[in-house]
Enzyme design. Structure first.
Site, PDB file in Angstrom:
ATOM      1  N   SER A 195       2.044   9.244 -36.460  1.00  0.00           N
ATOM      2  CA  SER A 195       2.745   9.208 -37.893  1.00  0.00           C
ATOM      3  C   SER A 195       1.800   9.961 -39.003  1.00  0.00           C
ATOM      4  O   SER A 195       0.482   9.707 -39.042  1.00  0.00           O
ATOM      5  CB  SER A 195       3.281   7.958 -38.442  1.00  0.00           C
ATOM      6  OG  SER A 195       4.217   7.772 -37.565  1.00  0.00           O
ATOM      7  N   HIS A 243       6.912  12.245 -37.786  1.00  0.00           N
ATOM      8  CA  HIS A 243       6.695  11.242 -37.097  1.00  0.00           C
ATOM      9  C   HIS A 243       7.118  11.546 -35.580  1.00  0.00           C
ATOM     10  O   HIS A 243       8.212  12.153 -35.497  1.00  0.00           O
ATOM     11  CB  HIS A 243       7.443   9.849 -37.335  1.00  0.00           C
ATOM     12  CG  HIS A 243       7.301   9.371 -38.617  1.00  0.00           C
ATOM     13  ND1 HIS A 243       6.256   8.664 -39.166  1.00  0.00           N
ATOM     14  CD2 HIS A 243       8.184   9.369 -39.909  1.00  0.00           C
ATOM     15  CE1 HIS A 243       6.478   8.098 -40.345  1.00  0.00           C
ATOM     16  NE2 HIS A 243       7.444   8.829 -41.004  1.00  0.00           N
ATOM     17  N   GLU A 262       4.168  16.760 -55.992  1.00  0.00           N
ATOM     18  CA  GLU A 262       5.622  17.059 -56.262  1.00  0.00           C
ATOM     19  C   GLU A 262       6.254  15.643 -55.458  1.00  0.00           C
ATOM     20  O   GLU A 262       7.531  15.430 -55.767  1.00  0.00           O
ATOM     21  CB  GLU A 262       6.061  18.165 -55.964  1.00  0.00           C
ATOM     22  CG  GLU A 262       5.359  19.394 -56.494  1.00  0.00           C
ATOM     23  CD  GLU A 262       4.142  19.718 -55.981  1.00  0.00           C
ATOM     24  OE1 GLU A 262       3.580  20.766 -56.993  1.00  0.00           O
ATOM     25  OE2 GLU A 262       3.607  19.442 -55.045  1.00  0.00           O
ATOM     26  N   SER A 263       5.702  15.092 -54.404  1.00  0.00           N
ATOM     27  CA  SER A 263       6.370  13.837 -53.657  1.00  0.00           C
ATOM     28  C   SER A 263       5.490  13.475 -52.350  1.00  0.00           C
ATOM     29  O   SER A 263       4.478  13.237 -52.406  1.00  0.00           O
ATOM     30  CB  SER A 263       7.884  13.847 -53.354  1.00  0.00           C
ATOM     31  OG  SER A 263       8.284  12.814 -53.197  1.00  0.00           O
ATOM     32  N   CYS A 321       9.699  17.029 -55.955  1.00  0.00           N
ATOM     33  CA  CYS A 321      10.221  16.896 -57.395  1.00  0.00           C
ATOM     34  C   CYS A 321       9.819  18.092 -58.285  1.00  0.00           C
ATOM     35  O   CYS A 321      10.171  18.056 -59.480  1.00  0.00           O
ATOM     36  CB  CYS A 321       9.989  15.241 -57.968  1.00  0.00           C
ATOM     37  SG  CYS A 321      10.490  14.157 -57.144  1.00  0.00           S
TER      38      CYS A 321
END
Length: 121
Positions: A60, A73, A67-68, A88
């Site tokens: 993972s 995974h 921005e986010s 974002c």
């Protein structure tokens, strides 16, 4: 003609499932980290931090971008991975980042979903 307004909060999410991926890449923590770092560049995002965990044969990877986030995974035993690119930033391209990851994992097929999470309030 109506006025087109820019949302106060821009939110674009591209996510999906990748099938028949390169098994060796799916197991390789360092390679997956490099793929996520480059995906951030391709998507015009600013990488802040990256963490990864080896879980059995799988991995993972979570990247926090200004921005986010970007996540991968993997399940090497099934040649399968899930990918989520959320941004974002109006200046970013999460689709390009997602497709870069699809290509680097050598997925023979994939699903892609897009969500507009912008808000006018």
């Amino acid at each position: 003609m109506g006025v087109v307004s820019t949302p106060k909060v821009v939110g674009r999410q591209v996510y999906g499932s990748l099938y028949e991926c390169d098994n060796e890449v799916l197991k390789d923590v360092k390679r997956l980290e490099e793929i996520v770092k480059e995906a951030a560049k391709v998507g015009n995002m600013t990488l802040l931090d990256i963490k990864s965990w080896k879980i059995g044969e799988g991995v993972s990877v979570v990247a926090i971008v200004l921005e986010s986030h970007i996540t991968i995974h993997t399940w090497p035993e099934y040649n399968f991975a899930t990918v989520d690119v959320y941004s974002c930033g109006a200046h970013t391209d999460p689709y390009k980042a997602f497709m870069y990851i699809v290509n680097e994992l050598k997925a023979k097929r994939y699903t892609i979903n897009e969500a507009d999470r912008s808000s006018e309030f």
